[in-house]
Design a protein around this motif. Structure first.
Motif, mmCIF file in Angstrom:
data_model
loop_
_atom_site.group_PDB
_atom_site.id
_atom_site.type_symbol
_atom_site.label_atom_id
_atom_site.label_comp_id
_atom_site.label_asym_id
_atom_site.label_seq_id
_atom_site.Cartn_x
_atom_site.Cartn_y
_atom_site.Cartn_z
ATOM 1 N N THR A 1 -3.034 8.705 -12.932
ATOM 2 C CA THR A 1 -2.048 8.204 -12.082
ATOM 3 C C THR A 1 -2.651 7.302 -11.147
ATOM 4 O O THR A 1 -1.490 6.226 -10.671
ATOM 5 N N ALA A 2 -3.342 8.070 -9.660
ATOM 6 C CA ALA A 2 -4.057 7.604 -8.473
ATOM 7 C C ALA A 2 -4.596 6.297 -8.997
ATOM 8 O O ALA A 2 -4.669 5.176 -8.414
ATOM 9 N N GLY A 3 -5.476 6.432 -10.835
ATOM 10 C CA GLY A 3 -6.560 5.638 -9.767
ATOM 11 C C GLY A 3 -7.452 5.311 -8.960
ATOM 12 O O GLY A 3 -7.963 6.198 -8.132
ATOM 13 N N ASN A 4 -7.475 3.940 -7.765
ATOM 14 C CA ASN A 4 -8.545 4.214 -7.195
ATOM 15 C C ASN A 4 -8.190 4.340 -5.546
ATOM 16 O O ASN A 4 -8.375 4.193 -4.470
ATOM 17 N N GLU B 1 -7.206 7.366 -5.141
ATOM 18 C CA GLU B 1 -6.781 8.801 -5.929
ATOM 19 C C GLU B 1 -7.848 9.537 -3.920
ATOM 20 O O GLU B 1 -7.613 9.710 -3.674
ATOM 21 N N ARG B 2 -8.933 8.420 -3.492
ATOM 22 C CA ARG B 2 -9.169 8.440 -2.443
ATOM 23 C C ARG B 2 -8.400 8.930 -1.053
ATOM 24 O O ARG B 2 -9.147 9.234 -0.234
ATOM 25 N N TYR B 3 -7.410 8.603 -0.886
ATOM 26 C CA TYR B 3 -6.239 9.072 0.071
ATOM 27 C C TYR B 3 -5.506 10.287 -0.394
ATOM 28 O O TYR B 3 -4.585 10.480 0.594
ATOM 29 N N PHE B 4 -6.011 11.196 -1.311
ATOM 30 C CA PHE B 4 -4.908 12.761 -1.219
ATOM 31 C C PHE B 4 -5.789 13.882 -1.464
ATOM 32 O O PHE B 4 -7.226 13.297 -1.901
ATOM 33 N N GLU B 5 -5.442 14.772 -1.139
ATOM 34 C CA GLU B 5 -6.319 16.112 -1.058
ATOM 35 C C GLU B 5 -4.923 16.566 -2.751
ATOM 36 O O GLU B 5 -4.213 16.040 -2.597
ATOM 37 N N TYR B 6 -5.543 17.235 -3.346
ATOM 38 C CA TYR B 6 -4.474 18.176 -3.994
ATOM 39 C C TYR B 6 -5.232 19.922 -4.382
ATOM 40 O O TYR B 6 -6.306 19.886 -3.947
ATOM 41 N N THR B 7 -3.965 20.299 -4.530
ATOM 42 C CA THR B 7 -3.720 22.177 -4.781
ATOM 43 C C THR B 7 -3.388 22.405 -5.579
ATOM 44 O O THR B 7 -2.304 21.322 -6.284
ATOM 45 N N LEU B 8 -3.780 23.247 -7.089
ATOM 46 C CA LEU B 8 -3.022 23.541 -8.054
ATOM 47 C C LEU B 8 -2.737 24.656 -7.851
ATOM 48 O O LEU B 8 -2.822 25.578 -7.228
ATOM 49 N N GLU B 9 -1.662 24.757 -8.746
ATOM 50 C CA GLU B 9 -0.181 26.032 -8.073
ATOM 51 C C GLU B 9 -0.233 26.348 -10.375
ATOM 52 O O GLU B 9 1.308 25.933 -10.549
ATOM 53 N N GLY B 10 -0.666 26.599 -10.860
ATOM 54 C CA GLY B 10 -0.912 27.238 -12.208
ATOM 55 C C GLY B 10 -0.919 26.011 -12.763
ATOM 56 O O GLY B 10 -2.363 24.818 -12.524
ATOM 57 N N LYS B 11 0.026 25.263 -13.389
ATOM 58 C CA LYS B 11 -0.107 23.521 -13.979
ATOM 59 C C LYS B 11 0.421 22.873 -13.061
ATOM 60 O O LYS B 11 0.343 21.630 -13.482
ATOM 61 N N LYS B 12 1.110 22.771 -12.256
ATOM 62 C CA LYS B 12 1.826 22.629 -11.019
ATOM 63 C C LYS B 12 0.448 21.816 -9.969
ATOM 64 O O LYS B 12 -0.209 22.715 -9.768
ATOM 65 N N ILE B 13 1.023 20.891 -9.737
ATOM 66 C CA ILE B 13 -0.147 20.063 -8.845
ATOM 67 C C ILE B 13 0.857 19.506 -7.445
ATOM 68 O O ILE B 13 1.843 19.180 -7.548
ATOM 69 N N HIS B 14 0.202 19.616 -6.652
ATOM 70 C CA HIS B 14 0.931 19.638 -5.161
ATOM 71 C C HIS B 14 -0.076 18.585 -4.457
ATOM 72 O O HIS B 14 -1.265 18.501 -4.335
ATOM 73 N N PHE C 1 1.101 -0.808 -0.299
ATOM 74 C CA PHE C 1 0.351 0.083 0.227
ATOM 75 C C PHE C 1 0.881 0.664 0.443
ATOM 76 O O PHE C 1 0.546 2.010 -1.114
ATOM 77 N N TYR C 2 2.247 1.275 1.367
ATOM 78 C CA TYR C 2 2.841 2.894 0.585
ATOM 79 C C TYR C 2 3.626 2.302 -0.370
ATOM 80 O O TYR C 2 4.026 4.002 -0.462
ATOM 81 N N ASN C 3 4.244 1.542 -0.506
ATOM 82 C CA ASN C 3 5.062 2.012 -1.669
ATOM 83 C C ASN C 3 3.797 2.429 -2.890
ATOM 84 O O ASN C 3 4.250 3.350 -3.557
ATOM 85 N N ARG C 4 2.772 2.165 -3.092
ATOM 86 C CA ARG C 4 2.423 2.078 -4.600
ATOM 87 C C ARG C 4 2.108 4.080 -3.919
ATOM 88 O O ARG C 4 1.843 5.017 -4.564
ATOM 89 N N LEU C 5 1.600 4.589 -2.862
ATOM 90 C CA LEU C 5 1.039 5.112 -1.993
ATOM 91 C C LEU C 5 2.290 6.733 -2.484
ATOM 92 O O LEU C 5 1.996 7.607 -3.204
ATOM 93 N N ILE C 6 3.136 6.177 -2.366
ATOM 94 C CA ILE C 6 4.717 7.110 -2.373
ATOM 95 C C ILE C 6 5.528 7.185 -4.103
ATOM 96 O O ILE C 6 5.545 7.948 -4.452
ATOM 97 N N ASP C 7 5.084 5.676 -4.824
ATOM 98 C CA ASP C 7 4.948 5.693 -6.400
ATOM 99 C C ASP C 7 4.353 7.215 -6.749
ATOM 100 O O ASP C 7 4.718 7.556 -7.659
#
Length: 521
Positions: A354-357, A359-372, A328-334
């Motif tokens: 990229t995240a597939g299923n 996706e539920r384990y992340f929040e994201y913010t955008l900085e222009g076209k950069k994703i955090h 699980f954590y290997n996939r998360l970190i990848d």
């Protein structure tokens, strides 16, 4: 004028057809001879010569002989003949041909050209493509014969049954039952669904049913319960996958007095409650048990599913927890390494792909076209909390290790589906009518029965330690029948072929003609 001449050489008497003629060059009478064979003093007859040019044909006998021998364990030929009459031998030979060569049934003629099956079962059919289509369509109409055959397999015994369903996909536009639904193989094609029932104790397929492709797993169970009872199984234990779980299905089985074992999904409230209730105490030393060399922590409790009283078994294995956590954590970190802090033309789309299923384990913010990315700690904790755990639901109280052992045995049905899709080459379906499909799948069903018996016999004989089923059949394919002077004769049985047959407790054939089945069973 010709006459018979006998000549004794080294203790044997040989017969010749002789004719006198005048040789003008030597100006004397001479004799022409044509060899006829050995003179049998006891009968006063000639045993005809056996020259190489008298060989009419040669065919592979070993695999057909092996399959016929193992099929007799459950009197398969007798059961088919009693249910289908003269078609029984044709069905059996076609099913055997699928095990001899992993190729489409449209190549049946080619397979049978080199097999002793037509001689063994006295088959006279043409096996052309048109004949094959007509036969399969006709077979599909014999519902009464099929039910008779299923009944003969079940024979009124109490059975522990495993039931599962899989998808068979096709691009055909002419099969009405092809519908869009949940495709278990991830294929972007319409499908039909195939349900398969196996005996747990005999490791034998007992029954199959075809469903339109859009029908879900849970809907099929109600009809199956009624059909299994109609087939004469008065008492049964259904071992089901989690896809069959619903309160309604639990009630249906309970009302029909059908015993069951089924995983309880973590997503339902009862499952969430059990995990929450047992988290703190499950790792108590008092709960440690051993199963197959592994340590499980086990907690049992009475639970209620709707109006049905049942028993829940929470099983926790630390080894499995470690593997699942690591994965699980290997996939998360990848995912973080591939996405976090990087620019993309369509960052949100890239993240979702990229995240597939995950996706539920992340929040994201955008900085222009950069994703955090940032981790959703509560969602991750909830997932990790379930690692290494299984909840098994049983309709009656049993020992925990019996419940686990029975559930693990249901892997048998997955292996049978694997055989059906891969080794028997069902996928993708190339037939054009649902009737042809039903007839075709019945042939495959008989092949599965044969393969199941063959696998068990080979496993018990410890032959699978060094050889696969395909390698065993290939070795026996070298045992051939040769037609000489109008009579079938066996080639020499090799040491390895003899070993295979003897370990499987099958008599070594002595004469090819003795292998040929006479009329009747």
């Amino acid at each position: 004028m010709t006459y018979l001449v006998k000549q004794k050489i080294r203790g044997r008497t040989y017969a010749y057809e002789a004719e006198n003629y005048w040789d003008p060059e030597k100006k004397q009478s001479r004799q022409k001879r044509r060899y006829l064979g050995v003179w049998d003093e006891a009968t006063g007859h000639i045993i005809p010569k056996t020259a190489e040019r008298d060989v009419k044909t040669t065919k592979s006998l070993g695999p057909a002989y092996l399959l016929d021998s193992v099929s007799s364990e459950i009197q398969l030929r007798k059961k088919l003949s009693e249910s289908f009459g003269e078609d029984g031998d044709i069905i059996l030979a076609m099913a055997m041909s699928k095990l001899l060569h992993q190729t489409s049934l449209k190549n049946l003629n080619t397979v049978l050209d080199d097999s002793f099956l037509p001689e063994m079962y006295s088959l006279k059919e043409s096996f052309s493509s048109q004949w094959l289509s007509n036969f399969l369509e006709r077979l599909a109409t014999k519902e009464k014969s099929m039910n008779s055959f299923y009944n003969s397999l079940i024979a009124g015994e109490d059975e522990t049954l495993i039931f599962d369903i899989t998808s068979l996909s096709s691009a055909s536009r002419n099969i009405d039952w092809l519908e869009w639904g949940y495709n278990r193989d991830g294929l972007d094609l319409p499908q039909v669904n195939l349900g398969l029932v196996l005996s747990l104790h005999r490791h034998l397929p007992l029954y199959f049913k075809l469903f339109p492709g859009s029908i879900s797993d849970v809907v099929t169970l109600k009809n199956l319960v009624a059909e299994v009872k109609a087939l004469g199984i008065s008492k049964s234990l259904f071992i089901l996958d989690r896809g069959f779980y619903s309160e309604n299905n639990i009630k249906e089985m309970n009302d029909a007095n059908i015993d069951f074992i089924i995983p309880l999904p973590f997503s339902v409230n009862v499952g969430k409650g059990l995990i929450s209730e047992t988290n703190r105490e499950i790792e108590s030393p008092a709960n440690a048990k051993r199963f197959g060399g592994d340590i499980f922590y086990v907690l049992e409790s009475e639970i209620q599913i709707g109006s049905v009283d049942a028993y829940g078994y929470v099983l926790f294995n630390k080894k499995r927890e470690g593997l699942e956590t690591n994965s699980f954590y290997n996939r998360l970190i990848d995912i973080e390494c591939a996405i976090d802090g990087k620019e993309f033309r369509n960052p949100i789309d890239q993240f979702k792909r990229t995240a597939g299923n995950f996706e539920r384990y992340f929040e994201y913010t955008l900085e222009g076209k950069k994703i955090h990315l940032s981790r959703r700690v509560n969602a991750i904790s909830q997932a990790v909390n379930r690692f290494g755990k299984t909840i098994l639901l049983s309709s009656s109280r049993r020992n925990w290790d019996e419940v686990l052992s029975l559930y693990r045995e249901r892997d048998e049905v997955e292996k049978k589906f694997d055989d059906l899709k891969n080794e028997l080459e069902v996928m993708p379906l190339r037939v054009q009518k649902v009737e042809t499909l039903q007839g075709l799948l019945f042939i495959f069903f008989i092949s599965l029965i044969l393969r199941a018996i063959l696998l068990r016999r080979a496993r018990e004989a410890k032959l699978l330690d060094k050889s696969s089923i395909e390698e065993i059949l290939m070795e026996l394919s070298k045992l051939r029948a040769v037609k000489v002077g109008g009579k079938w004769r066996l080639t020499e049985v090799s040491k390895k072929q003899r070993m295979i047959l003897e370990k499987m407790e099958i008599s070594v054939p002595v004469e090819a003609n003795m292998v040929i089945k006479k009329g009747g069973v």
